[in-house]
Write a protein that holds these residues in place. Structure first.
Motif, mmCIF file in Angstrom:
data_model
loop_
_atom_site.group_PDB
_atom_site.id
_atom_site.type_symbol
_atom_site.label_atom_id
_atom_site.label_comp_id
_atom_site.label_asym_id
_atom_site.label_seq_id
_atom_site.Cartn_x
_atom_site.Cartn_y
_atom_site.Cartn_z
ATOM 1 N N VAL A 93 30.810 15.971 107.383
ATOM 2 C CA VAL A 93 30.417 15.558 108.729
ATOM 3 C C VAL A 93 29.857 16.794 109.423
ATOM 4 O O VAL A 93 30.513 17.838 109.458
ATOM 5 C CB VAL A 93 31.603 15.013 109.539
ATOM 6 C CG1 VAL A 93 31.108 14.403 110.855
ATOM 7 C CG2 VAL A 93 32.400 13.985 108.745
ATOM 8 N N THR A 94 28.649 16.680 109.974
ATOM 9 C CA THR A 94 28.025 17.841 110.615
ATOM 10 C C THR A 94 28.194 17.762 112.125
ATOM 11 O O THR A 94 28.331 16.689 112.699
ATOM 12 C CB THR A 94 26.521 17.916 110.285
ATOM 13 O OG1 THR A 94 25.890 16.706 110.680
ATOM 14 C CG2 THR A 94 26.299 18.147 108.798
ATOM 15 N N ALA A 95 28.176 18.944 112.743
ATOM 16 C CA ALA A 95 28.136 19.094 114.204
ATOM 17 C C ALA A 95 29.252 18.326 114.902
ATOM 18 O O ALA A 95 29.011 17.519 115.790
ATOM 19 C CB ALA A 95 26.775 18.665 114.751
ATOM 20 N N ILE A 96 30.494 18.604 114.516
ATOM 21 C CA ILE A 96 31.599 17.875 115.133
ATOM 22 C C ILE A 96 32.044 18.545 116.433
ATOM 23 O O ILE A 96 32.010 19.758 116.571
ATOM 24 C CB ILE A 96 32.817 17.748 114.182
ATOM 25 C CG1 ILE A 96 33.407 19.116 113.834
ATOM 26 C CG2 ILE A 96 32.445 16.994 112.906
ATOM 27 C CD1 ILE A 96 34.818 19.016 113.274
ATOM 28 N N SER A 97 32.478 17.727 117.393
ATOM 29 C CA SER A 97 32.995 18.277 118.640
ATOM 30 C C SER A 97 34.412 17.787 118.938
ATOM 31 O O SER A 97 34.937 18.030 120.031
ATOM 32 C CB SER A 97 32.055 17.957 119.800
ATOM 33 O OG SER A 97 31.853 16.572 119.886
ATOM 34 N N VAL B 72 33.903 9.251 113.462
ATOM 35 C CA VAL B 72 33.878 8.969 112.026
ATOM 36 C C VAL B 72 35.227 9.309 111.402
ATOM 37 O O VAL B 72 35.981 10.139 111.919
ATOM 38 C CB VAL B 72 32.753 9.756 111.299
ATOM 39 C CG1 VAL B 72 31.400 9.389 111.851
ATOM 40 C CG2 VAL B 72 32.993 11.251 111.378
ATOM 41 N N GLU B 73 35.485 8.653 110.289
ATOM 42 C CA GLU B 73 36.720 8.860 109.551
ATOM 43 C C GLU B 73 36.346 9.322 108.156
ATOM 44 O O GLU B 73 35.376 8.806 107.582
ATOM 45 C CB GLU B 73 37.450 7.522 109.463
ATOM 46 C CG GLU B 73 38.926 7.591 109.733
ATOM 47 C CD GLU B 73 39.491 6.181 109.809
ATOM 48 O OE1 GLU B 73 40.020 5.844 110.880
ATOM 49 O OE2 GLU B 73 39.371 5.442 108.814
ATOM 50 N N PHE B 74 37.088 10.286 107.628
ATOM 51 C CA PHE B 74 36.721 10.799 106.303
ATOM 52 C C PHE B 74 37.973 11.166 105.518
ATOM 53 O O PHE B 74 38.995 11.528 106.101
ATOM 54 C CB PHE B 74 35.800 12.023 106.450
ATOM 55 C CG PHE B 74 36.389 13.123 107.285
ATOM 56 C CD1 PHE B 74 37.154 14.129 106.704
ATOM 57 C CD2 PHE B 74 36.205 13.153 108.667
ATOM 58 C CE1 PHE B 74 37.714 15.120 107.480
ATOM 59 C CE2 PHE B 74 36.772 14.160 109.445
ATOM 60 C CZ PHE B 74 37.522 15.145 108.844
ATOM 61 N N PRO B 75 37.889 11.072 104.197
ATOM 62 C CA PRO B 75 39.018 11.469 103.359
ATOM 63 C C PRO B 75 38.985 12.979 103.097
ATOM 64 O O PRO B 75 37.934 13.602 103.241
ATOM 65 C CB PRO B 75 38.750 10.717 102.057
ATOM 66 C CG PRO B 75 37.250 10.626 101.991
ATOM 67 C CD PRO B 75 36.760 10.551 103.416
ATOM 68 N N VAL C 18 32.282 8.777 104.291
ATOM 69 C CA VAL C 18 32.507 9.006 105.723
ATOM 70 C C VAL C 18 32.149 7.723 106.461
ATOM 71 O O VAL C 18 31.019 7.249 106.393
ATOM 72 C CB VAL C 18 31.634 10.181 106.231
ATOM 73 C CG1 VAL C 18 31.820 10.365 107.732
ATOM 74 C CG2 VAL C 18 31.982 11.465 105.481
ATOM 75 N N LYS C 19 33.132 7.133 107.140
ATOM 76 C CA LYS C 19 32.918 5.827 107.794
ATOM 77 C C LYS C 19 32.790 6.005 109.305
ATOM 78 O O LYS C 19 33.636 6.673 109.920
ATOM 79 C CB LYS C 19 34.116 4.894 107.551
ATOM 80 C CG LYS C 19 34.541 4.780 106.099
ATOM 81 C CD LYS C 19 33.998 3.517 105.469
ATOM 82 C CE LYS C 19 34.589 3.335 104.078
ATOM 83 N NZ LYS C 19 33.605 2.909 103.091
ATOM 84 N N VAL C 20 31.798 5.380 109.887
ATOM 85 C CA VAL C 20 31.664 5.377 111.343
ATOM 86 C C VAL C 20 32.590 4.307 111.880
ATOM 87 O O VAL C 20 32.470 3.141 111.523
ATOM 88 C CB VAL C 20 30.213 5.058 111.764
ATOM 89 C CG1 VAL C 20 30.103 5.010 113.287
ATOM 90 C CG2 VAL C 20 29.264 6.102 111.187
ATOM 91 N N ILE C 21 33.558 4.706 112.720
ATOM 92 C CA ILE C 21 34.472 3.685 113.229
ATOM 93 C C ILE C 21 34.149 3.305 114.665
ATOM 94 O O ILE C 21 34.644 2.324 115.174
ATOM 95 C CB ILE C 21 35.962 4.089 113.073
ATOM 96 C CG1 ILE C 21 36.224 5.444 113.712
ATOM 97 C CG2 ILE C 21 36.373 4.100 111.609
ATOM 98 C CD1 ILE C 21 37.699 5.796 113.726
#
Ligand SMILES: Cc1cc2nc3c(=O)[nH]c(=O)nc-3n(C[C@H](O)[C@H](O)[C@H](O)COP(=O)(O)OP(=O)(O)OC[C@H]3O[C@@H](n4cnc5c(N)ncnc54)[C@H](O)[C@@H]3O)c2cc1C
Ligand SMILES: Nc1ncnc2c1ncn2[C@@H]1O[C@H](COP(=O)(O)O)[C@@H](O)[C@H]1O
Lengths: 250, 329
Positions: free
Chosen positions: A141-145, A167-170, B188-191
């Motif tokens: 995931v890029t550019a997270i705040s 977003v959700e990621f493993p 990566v899932k957009v929730i």
């Protein structure tokens, strides 16, 4: 949790740069260097996660000549546990060459989370994070705040044009850090003392052939001196006239 | 044959101006390198195929349409896999992307998948023998680099607004393809998606930007900036870090070193001091107007036209005058 943060040593931008004699690099005389701001926020995020998850470890990695050890020590004095210098005489411009060298090291570390800055201001590339993620075949995931990690899963906020996504990621995953995630702590005196005893490993960087090469650097043309049209709202008609006739924008 | 690939950014089923800029840039590259074709990829939700003809008008010979109901929003994994696979299977001389939030995410992923170099934030390009030579700002725009890309395909991501979309009509062919990975299978899932406050026009593509700084004194006074922007009709709203730090505007509106880099036709700085970090994001704007009550504010050093005055006095008058000027057209 094992967390790696890739950090870059960059010059302070609040100066007038001079081009070096080789024409392809900036003259470093008189420049002040420090950790890239985005990378400092990434280190801060890693430290906060470590403190919430007992048994975690934060490793900072910097690719470059021996002077990057200062940058690594800075991150260690903020609280990171150990550092790795990937030694090379000169940091290449080619982001993919940097990403390949970093990925070579990162893939051996067994990291749950790998953090990058969104961009380094000197190269102004903004590519090394997502490139490394692809080379490692990890979710990215890029550019997270914003960031939260719980039960082997992460949630982050990312800014896109005109929208924000949650977003959700493993895990394991690669993230690049934008402004707004946190405020980086300053090293404490105790932290500075402790950093001197923390392990800093030096390995030689495996830099592949560069496909993107700087041929020349120049200073940009100065903007033509502007003019003050007038004072207060009385100057508005003249400004509008200039926008219509000179700039042809209305 | 030296075909050139262009990734056309969309928002939902709408084309973005930066997408047409990418097609125009690809057309220029194809023409400069001989008789190559331009192949433009449109990736998004069903409905996009109706936009294919429009892409042809900007110089694409082939419009590749990859539609999927799971692609209402940009999906990094699907876009990277689909673009990289298509580029690999056809073999292009160059591939053009955009330096937007989306493009900054996508182009490096594609480059790594292909194992080739990439230059982002490209201001201009030339073909010189086996290299594509580009100009790219470094050190927050205080240094301009000339860079040779020796790999094929050469990947470049254009800075928005440096090339105007140019009509160059082709009898384009449409090809359809499936995204090369299933959107439901991404890691990566957009929730949740939250709409930004920026309105329809994005900072990257707006021809006019009205940006506000701490001189506006309070969040609610930002309506002065919004009203001026709406008087122009084609303007987006930006802000300084002082303003986004205080939460008056979202971080996505921030212009500068750690925010967005913009180069609109017209940039109006309202109550902005002009710190180097702010200038880094907007100094390449074509025309800069500044309104500030301090005649020594650094913003006046880069402004083409300045008014020394109180924003609460000047901006309403300017908004009214712009509305009048627009009416006369
Ligand atoms: C590492 C780093 C990165 C940064 N990145 C960014 C970035 O990306 N973008 C960014 O913008 N900043 C950035 N900054 C912050 C930057 O240094 C400045 O602090 C910021 O740009 C100032 O914002 P401002 O102009 O709104 O506020 P100020 O500097 O406070 O200026 C307000 C101006 O408004 C004028 N004013 C006040 N009242 C009125 C009035 N009634 N009418 C007219 N004029 C009035 C004042 O004269 C003054 O010039 C960064 C700083 C650092 C250290
Ligand atoms: N020489 C380096 N050593 C370690 N990390 C780096 C280096 N160069 C870039 N990075 C990382 O990649 C990010 C993006 O850099 P860039 O693609 O150059 O803009 C930086 O914020 C760092 O996290």
């Amino acid at each position: 949790m094992k967390i790696a943060v890739c950090i870059k040593r960059v010059p302070d931008m609040d100066v007038r740069f001079r081009i070096g004699a080789d024409n392809v690099s900036v003259d470093e005389a008189g420049l002040k260097f420090d950790i890239n701001d985005f990378d400092a926020w990434a280190v801060e995020a890693a430290l906060q996660l470590r403190d919430k998850n007992p048994g975690s470890e934060v490793t900072v990695i910097s690719l470059g000549p021996d002077v990057v050890q200062e940058t690594i020590r800075k991150a260690l004095s903020m609280g990171a546990d150990r550092g790795i210098q990937l030694k090379t005489d000169k940091v290449p411009f080619d982001g993919l060459a940097i990403a390949k060298a970093l990925a070579e090291e990162l893939k051996t570390g067994g990291y749950d989370l790998i953090l990058f800055g969104k961009m380094s201001p000197d190269s102004s590339n903004g590519v090394v994070g997502p490139m490394s993620a692809e080379l490692l075949d990890l979710p990215c995931v890029t550019a997270i705040s914003s960031l939260e990690i719980a039960n082997g899963k992460g949630t982050a906020k990312r800014e896109l044009e005109g929208a924000q996504e949650i977003v959700e990621f493993p895990l394991p995953a690669v993230l690049t850090v934008d402004e707004g995630l946190n405020t980086a702590r300053l090293p404490s005196l105790k932290g500075i003392m402790a950093a001197k005893k923390k392990p800093l490993e030096v390995k030689s960087a495996q830099i592949p052939q560069q496909q993107v090469k700087v041929r020349k650097l120049e200073l940009p043309a100065e903007r033509k001196a502007g003019r003050i049209v007038g004072e207060g709202s009385a100057a508005v008609p003249e400004l509008v006239r200039l926008l219509q006739t000179e700039a042809k924008l209305l | 044959m030296a075909h050139v690939f262009a990734f056309v950014e969309t928002r939902g089923a709408d084309l973005r101006k930066v997408g047409l800029e990418a097609v125009t840039a690809a057309r220029m590259l194809a023409d400069k390198s001989g008789s190559g074709e331009v192949h433009a990829l449109l990736l998004g939700p069903p409905g996009l195929s109706s936009k294919a003809a429009q892409i042809g008008q900007y110089g694409a010979d082939v419009v590749i349409v990859a539609e999927h109901a799971g692609l209402a929003n940009y999906s990094p994994e699907v876009a990277a896999a689909t673009a990289a696979d298509r580029i690999k299977s056809t073999g292009y001389r160059a591939a053009v992307f955009s330096t937007t939030a989306q493009g900054r995410d996508l182009a490096p992923r594609v480059a790594a998948r292909l194992g080739v170099g990439l230059v982002t934030d490209v201001l201009s390009f030339e073909i010189e023998g086996d290299s594509i030579v580009v100009r790219h700002p470094m050190n927050i725009g205080k240094v301009i680099a000339t860079i040779a890309i020796t790999n094929t395909p050469a990947l470049i991501a254009m800075r928005p607004n440096v090339i105007s979309p140019t009509l160059n009509s082709r009898a384009s062919r449409v090809e359809t393809m499936q995204p090369t990975i299933d959107p439901a299978s991404v890691r990566v899932k957009v929730i949740e998606t939250r709409k930004g406050s920026g309105g329809k026009l994005d900072l990257a593509e707006a021809p006019v930007i009205v940006a506000g700084g701490r001189g506006l004194k309070a969040a609610e006074n930002f309506k002065l900036v919004e009203e001026l922007a709406s008087a122009f009709g084609n303007a987006a709203v930006g802000a300084t870090r002082a303003v986004t730090d205080d939460g008056w505007r979202p971080h996505s509106d921030q212009i500068g070193q750690t925010g967005r880099l913009v180069s609109p036709e017209l940039y109006i700085a309202v109550g902005i001091s002009g710190a180097v970090q702010h200038l880094a994001g907007m100094r390449t704007s074509k025309t800069i107007v500044a309104v500030n009550k301090d005649k020594d504010a650094p913003i006046f050093k880069v402004a083409d036209y300045g008014i020394v005055g109180d924003v609460f006095d000047v901006i309403p008058a300017l908004t009214e005058a712009v509305r009048e000027a627009k009416k006369q057209h």
